[in-house]
Design a protein around this motif. Structure first.
Motif, short mmCIF file in Angstrom:
data_model
loop_
_atom_site.label_atom_id
_atom_site.label_comp_id
_atom_site.label_asym_id
_atom_site.label_seq_id
_atom_site.Cartn_x
_atom_site.Cartn_y
_atom_site.Cartn_z
N ALA A 50 0.83 -1.20 0.00
CA ALA A 50 0.00 0.00 0.00
C ALA A 50 0.87 1.25 0.00
N ALA A 51 1.95 1.24 0.78
CA ALA A 51 2.81 2.42 0.87
C ALA A 51 3.59 2.67 -0.41
N LEU A 52 4.05 1.61 -1.08
CA LEU A 52 4.93 1.79 -2.23
C LEU A 52 4.21 1.63 -3.57
N LEU A 53 3.14 0.83 -3.61
CA LEU A 53 2.44 0.60 -4.88
C LEU A 53 1.04 1.19 -4.90
N GLY A 54 0.58 1.72 -3.75
CA GLY A 54 -0.75 2.30 -3.71
C GLY A 54 -1.86 1.28 -3.65
N ARG A 55 -1.55 0.01 -3.45
CA ARG A 55 -2.55 -1.05 -3.39
C ARG A 55 -2.25 -1.93 -2.18
N PRO A 56 -3.21 -2.13 -1.27
CA PRO A 56 -2.95 -3.00 -0.12
C PRO A 56 -2.75 -4.44 -0.57
N LEU A 90 21.00 -8.15 -12.00
CA LEU A 90 20.81 -6.71 -12.15
C LEU A 90 19.35 -6.42 -12.45
N PRO A 91 18.79 -5.35 -11.88
CA PRO A 91 17.39 -5.02 -12.12
C PRO A 91 17.18 -4.39 -13.50
N GLN A 92 15.94 -4.45 -13.94
CA GLN A 92 15.53 -3.78 -15.18
C GLN A 92 14.68 -2.58 -14.80
N ALA A 93 14.86 -1.48 -15.51
CA ALA A 93 14.07 -0.28 -15.25
C ALA A 93 12.65 -0.48 -15.77
N CYS A 94 11.67 0.02 -15.01
CA CYS A 94 10.27 -0.04 -15.43
C CYS A 94 9.53 1.11 -14.76
N ALA A 95 8.28 1.34 -15.18
CA ALA A 95 7.46 2.40 -14.61
C ALA A 95 6.12 1.82 -14.19
N LEU A 96 5.60 2.27 -13.04
CA LEU A 96 4.32 1.81 -12.53
C LEU A 96 3.45 3.00 -12.20
N ALA A 97 2.15 2.82 -12.41
CA ALA A 97 1.18 3.85 -12.02
C ALA A 97 0.85 3.68 -10.55
N VAL A 98 1.20 4.68 -9.73
CA VAL A 98 0.96 4.63 -8.29
C VAL A 98 0.16 5.87 -7.90
N ASN A 99 -1.08 5.63 -7.46
CA ASN A 99 -1.95 6.73 -7.03
C ASN A 99 -2.04 7.83 -8.10
N GLY A 100 -2.19 7.38 -9.34
CA GLY A 100 -2.38 8.32 -10.44
C GLY A 100 -1.11 8.92 -11.00
N ARG A 101 0.05 8.55 -10.47
CA ARG A 101 1.34 9.06 -10.97
C ARG A 101 2.17 7.90 -11.49
N GLU A 102 2.87 8.14 -12.58
CA GLU A 102 3.77 7.12 -13.11
C GLU A 102 5.13 7.31 -12.47
N CYS A 115 7.69 -21.02 -8.73
CA CYS A 115 7.07 -19.70 -8.85
C CYS A 115 8.11 -18.69 -9.32
N ARG A 116 7.62 -17.52 -9.67
CA ARG A 116 8.48 -16.42 -10.10
C ARG A 116 8.43 -15.34 -9.03
N VAL A 117 9.60 -14.95 -8.54
CA VAL A 117 9.71 -13.96 -7.46
C VAL A 117 10.09 -12.62 -8.07
N LEU A 118 9.22 -11.62 -7.88
CA LEU A 118 9.43 -10.28 -8.43
C LEU A 118 9.72 -9.31 -7.28
N GLU A 119 10.86 -8.63 -7.36
CA GLU A 119 11.21 -7.60 -6.38
C GLU A 119 11.20 -6.24 -7.08
N LEU A 120 10.53 -5.28 -6.47
CA LEU A 120 10.41 -3.94 -7.02
C LEU A 120 10.98 -2.93 -6.04
N GLU A 121 11.85 -2.07 -6.54
CA GLU A 121 12.45 -1.02 -5.70
C GLU A 121 12.21 0.33 -6.37
N PRO A 122 11.54 1.27 -5.69
CA PRO A 122 11.36 2.60 -6.29
C PRO A 122 12.70 3.28 -6.52
#
Length: 734
Positions: A50-56, A90-102, A115-122
């Motif tokens: 919720a804090a980082l992606l805007g979704r609980p 190494l991470p890949q750059a990407c953009a996410l829509a969070v609370n109306g902002r990319e 399974c596939r484990v996805l880690e996201l760092e702002p």
């Protein structure tokens, strides 16, 4: 007693067994999503979405990743192939829509437990909510300049000490951490700070020792899997994974490859007690094991940008390669010294009739190669000593104990070693001041002939970085500190010597084999000079492992060792004349011609030879012919020594494979930077990296132990491939 405590449940008595790979939580500056199936359904999420992606997290569980962000789902499937051959480092750059902002993010993916484990760092944004956390980063041009200077500086280091000093200075300049240290492990796993660069306001930790228990084996295994580990904020509250156990995973998630994995609460408390807030750790791997660590400490929260992370991982690979090269070169140089000493002993045997006095005439040449305090030779019932040794009666007791251990199978590939005589044989505890540790090589198959090196008790030969007798508090984790580890280490090494390294053991084996070879030659001369001693001397020569042929002055066969027949793959033959050994020796007429010529020229001769080449391919060996002169100016006889060329050829093949890789790397189109005219200019940084790898290969190839040269060259090959791939990814991120 063998219970494995869950993550966070360990105390100081069982932290070695803590299940740190099943942490069940992550550092809160990023989020983790576990995905299952082709739709990438979210079956597990960290509690901070919720804090980082805007979704609980409860709104994400059970949903496909596309429900969070369709572009992210496409990017995961596009940028990361399935299945992944290895964790994406190494991470890949990407953009996410969070609370109306990319917002910009960095994504890292690896496969685990189906399974596939996805880690996201702002990615940090100036003025953003995470701006309170420092981020170590450099502009691309400055980073490349820094990296090029670092490669040049590290490649120029000619000793491990100067290399470690250069590493801490370059990494502190590159990352801005308050303290950077190189932490080296000994063969027993104990560590020592061997280089340090720090803010002058901080107390130095240079020279501090720490027990192996400070870094549990599970943590060491994870350092081999994750070459770079970052702790952003020791005081941050971890984000739990929800749910902790997932049916699709078959239980808890194995987080061995997770960049965001939380660290053990005991380790975090240790850092808090030191006042450390953020850390960066780089693994230094040599020959498949953990040689040491580069540990960086900061005293406020600190992140690491993706390009800088990649640059540091690349430098870690280059440092490990350089360590391999330097240590291999050092071993090769000592091996050269051993060969020179062997030559002096041979000359002394000819001129003085006794090589033993020549061996002890220069004690430093005997002690320095293995860093020993004393040495003793017991041969033919006589004993000679050098350096610091116990009294003669005590030394004879020690030698008798070593002889008994050797006789009962205590040798490892022709070597006996012990780091604590007092613990292995309490009745010899009085020898600890001068002989706490022993390294011994048998010099013949006959019992009793030994060359022994001695080391003093470690506590008597170390300059401590503080008062080791300073009182230490109890087992409360709140009191963990370097001082506590320091005191624990001093207790562990009591009554012990500094462990013998694998390199020192290898040199001792080489030294022992050289002396054993000299003894064989002396015995061969005795065989020719004293016929009345023939039976006794023949028995001793027959027990050695050398492939040897002994001829008299008429070129009649006096002795052919069993090893010669074994090397040729032929059953032993009774023979008096050389032609009777033709099935074993191969081209006997050519060999006779060599022997007759050398008898006239009075000189030794070496060449390649082929044993048993009658109806098959034969065995390729090196042949050394020695002419034994008589007192009357004639020739007493000849001895011929055959050595298998297999190890040398295998090492040569490994070196050729690595050279081919370097040539192909320089010819790849991606290794040149484009110019406006459509051509390319050489990439100086890549060239420097490949040149460093080439120098490492040459140093390794010069190492004296051919049996390990091939393996070390393959390790340089793999590290070079990895460094090149990291550099390619780094250029794309920049």
């Amino acid at each position: 007693m063998n219970e494995e405590p869950a993550f966070g449940d360990a105390d100081l008595s069982n932290c070695e067994r803590e299940l740190i790979h099943l942490a069940g939580c992550i550092q809160p500056h990023g989020v983790l999503l576990t995905l299952h199936g082709p739709a990438l359904r979210i079956v597990q999420a960290s509690g901070n979405t919720a804090a980082l992606l805007g979704r609980p997290f409860d709104a994400l569980l059970g949903q496909p990743l596309a429900a969070l962000d369709a572009g992210l789902a496409d990017a995961v499937n596009t940028a990361f192939p399935e299945p992944l051959p290895e964790p994406a480092t190494l991470p890949q750059a990407c953009a996410l829509a969070v609370n109306g902002r990319e917002l910009p993010f960095l994504a890292t993916v690896h496969d685990r437990q189906g399974c596939r484990v996805l880690e996201l760092e702002p990615r940090p944004i100036a003025g953003g909510a995470d701006a309170v956390i420092e981020c170590a980063e450099l502009p691309p041009d400055l980073l490349m300049q820094h990296l090029g200077e670092s490669v040049a500086r590290l490649s120029a280091a000619t000793s491990v000490g100067t290399l470690c000093d250069a590493v801490v200075r370059r990494l502190r300049d590159l990352t801005g951490y308050d303290r950077v240290m190189v932490y080296r492990f000994d063969p027993d796993g104990h560590g020592k700070v061997v280089a340090e660069a720090r803010d002058p306001r901080l107390e130095s930790l240079m020279g501090h020792h720490y027990p192996a228990s400070d870094i549990p084996q599970r943590a060491r295994d994870l350092y081999l899997l994750n070459r770079v580990r970052v702790l952003v904020d020791v005081n941050a509250t971890a984000a739990d994974l929800v749910p902790r156990a997932v049916p699709e995973l078959g239980g808890e998630l194995d987080m061995s490859h997770c960049r965001l994995r939380s660290m053990s609460p005991l380790h975090l408390q240790y850092l808090r007690n030191m006042g450390v807030t953020a850390t960066l750790v780089v693994s230094l791997v040599r020959d498949g094991g953990l040689w040491g660590l580069v540990a960086c400490h900061h005293y406020q929260p600190r992140r690491l940008s993706a390009p800088l992370w990649a640059a540091i991982e690349l430098l870690g690979e280059l440092v490990a390669t350089r360590i391999t090269a330097i240590e291999s070169y050092a071993h090769a140089q000592v091996a050269i010294q051993v060969r020179r000493l062997e030559q002096r002993l041979i000359e002394a045997t000819s001129s003085e009739g006794d090589w033993r006095m020549a061996l002890f005439r220069n004690p430093a040449a005997l002690l320095q190669p293995v860093d020993a305090d004393g040495a003793a030779l017991y041969c033919d019932g006589e004993m000679l000593t050098a350096g610091e040794v116990p009294s003669t009666p005590e030394l004879r007791r020690l030698l008798q104990w070593v002889q008994d251990r050797v006789a009962h199978g205590g040798c490892d590939d022709g070597l006996f070693s012990c780091t604590s005589v007092a613990r292995a044989a309490p009745e010899l505890a009085s020898l600890t001041p001068h002989a706490a540790g022993v390294l011994a090589v048998p010099l013949s198959a006959s019992p009793g002939d030994l060359l022994v090196w001695l080391r003093k008790e470690q506590l008597q030969s170390i300059t401590w970085a503080g008062d080791p007798h300073k009182p230490v508090v109890g087992n409360d984790p709140l009191t963990l500190s370097p001082r506590r580890s320091f005191a624990a280490w001093s207790e562990i090494v009591r009554d012990t010597a500094r462990p013998w390294s694998e390199g020192e053991k290898a040199l001792a084996r080489a030294f022992g084999r050289s002396l054993a070879d000299i003894i064989v030659q002396v015995n061969c001369v005795r065989l020719l000079i004293a016929e009345q001693q023939l039976r006794q001397t023949r028995g001793r020569v027959a027990e050695v492992s050398k492939a040897l042929l002994l001829l008299d002055d008429r070129l009649q066969v006096l002795f052919a060792s069993p090893s010669l027949f074994e090397m040729a793959g032929h059953a032993p033959l009774p023979a008096r004349h050389l032609h009777e050994l033709a099935p074993v020796l191969g081209d006997v007429p050519q060999l006779l011609a060599h022997l007759q010529r050398l008898a006239v020229e009075r000189r030794a001769h070496s060449q390649a030879w082929r044993l048993g080449a009658g109806s098959g391919p034969g065995v390729e060996v090196s042949l050394r012919i020695e002419v034994v002169p008589g007192r009357d100016g004639g020739v007493l006889g000849h001895f011929l020594v055959f050595d298998d060329l297999g190890d040398a050829r295998r090492a040569s093949d490994a070196r050729e494979r690595l050279n081919a890789l370097l040539e192909r790397s320089l010819q790849r189109p991606g290794d040149a930077a484009p110019t406006p005219e459509g051509g390319g200019v050489p990439d100086p940084l890549l060239g420097a990296m490949l040149a460093s790898a080439h120098m490492a290969a040459m140093d390794v190839a010069d190492a004296g132990s051919l049996a390990i040269v091939g393996r070390l060259l393959e390790e340089v090959d793999a590290s070079t491939r990895r460094a090149t791939q990291l550099y390619d990814r780094l250029r794309r991120l920049g």
